[in-house]
Write an enzyme that holds these catalytic residues in place. Structure first.
Site, PDB file in Angstrom:
ATOM      1  N   CYS A 110     -89.162 -62.276  -7.342  1.00 61.09           N
ATOM      2  CA  CYS A 110     -90.093 -62.910  -8.521  1.00 61.09           C
ATOM      3  C   CYS A 110     -89.153 -64.027  -9.396  1.00 61.09           C
ATOM      4  O   CYS A 110     -87.987 -63.606  -9.620  1.00 61.09           O
ATOM      5  CB  CYS A 110     -90.453 -62.006  -9.573  1.00 61.09           C
ATOM      6  N   HIS A 153     -99.640 -60.954  -5.667  1.00 61.08           N
ATOM      7  CA  HIS A 153     -98.204 -60.799  -6.432  1.00 61.08           C
ATOM      8  C   HIS A 153     -98.544 -61.787  -7.778  1.00 61.08           C
ATOM      9  O   HIS A 153     -98.436 -61.604  -8.840  1.00 61.08           O
ATOM     10  CB  HIS A 153     -97.174 -61.558  -5.675  1.00 61.08           C
ATOM     11  N   GLU A 154     -99.264 -63.190  -7.375  1.00 56.01           N
ATOM     12  CA  GLU A 154     -99.500 -63.958  -8.613  1.00 56.01           C
ATOM     13  C   GLU A 154    -100.599 -63.733  -9.409  1.00 56.01           C
ATOM     14  O   GLU A 154    -100.739 -63.707 -10.738  1.00 56.01           O
ATOM     15  CB  GLU A 154     -99.827 -65.427  -8.115  1.00 56.01           C
ATOM     16  N   HIS A 157     -99.708 -60.993 -11.950  1.00 56.12           N
ATOM     17  CA  HIS A 157     -99.087 -61.583 -13.006  1.00 56.12           C
ATOM     18  C   HIS A 157     -99.961 -61.845 -14.364  1.00 56.12           C
ATOM     19  O   HIS A 157    -100.052 -61.917 -15.428  1.00 56.12           O
ATOM     20  CB  HIS A 157     -98.303 -63.031 -12.931  1.00 56.12           C
TER      21      HIS A 157
END
Length: 184
Positions: A110, A153-154, A157
């Site tokens: 990351c 993953h994004e 966030h």
């Protein structure tokens, strides 16, 4: 253009907040932010530009990583077939997912984490995502492999979740044998 100086580090509270929805149609400021997110990802993959500006390479980026708690992501990568997957989205949502799971054999990293975190991150093998692009069009994507992992993953966030939250603390490299390994 965003540079590494714009990134918040993993201990910043903005990375643990649920990001706010972007009001649509987006403002010029929000469009510029989303454009800048995509520019960073593209530029970070260009060795000449990355060297010139000291950019760490990345395939995805979420607005909270640059201290903007809004639901915006940019992804720019080549999938397993070599096809370009490049999307900048407002308010992306994981609409559905497979029961089948996968993981990145090299582990995940990351741009907001400046240390190596060892372990496998379990992810859905196939997902459907919807969001609104810079032209105001609703986009619906069916993704698998590295693209599916990157989008998850994004989107994590945007929900205050870091990739290492998914790693098995007791045995970081324990993955059920029916999980699909994804090479990168």
């Amino acid at each position: 253009m965003f540079t590494m100086n714009d990134f918040v580090k993993e201990d910043n509270p903005v990375l643990r907040k649920v990001a706010e929805e972007v009001i649509l149609p987006p403002s010029q400021e929000d469009k510029q932010i989303l454009n800048d997110l995509m520019d960073y990802v593209r530029n970070s993959q260009n060795s000449e530009i990355a060297t010139q500006y000291g950019l760490r390479a990345g395939i995805g980026l979420a607005a909270p990583q640059v201290n903007i708690s809004k639901r915006m992501i940019a992804v720019h990568l080549k999938n397993e077939k070599g096809d370009l997957v490049s999307h900048a989205l407002f308010n992306p949502k994981l609409v559905s997912h497979s029961l089948e799971m996968s993981y990145l054999t090299a582990g995940e990293g990351c741009l907001s984490v400046n240390r190596t975190v060892s372990g496998y991150v379990p992810r859905y093998a196939r997902i459907k995502v919807s969001g609104t692009n810079l032209e105001g069009e609703v986009v619906k994507l069916r993704l698998k492999g590295i693209a599916a992992i990157c989008f998850q993953h994004e989107i994590d966030h945007l929900n205050g979740i870091m990739f290492y939250d998914h790693i098995n603390a007791e045995d970081p490299f324990d993955i059920p044998e029916d999980y699909i390994p994804i090479e990168r």
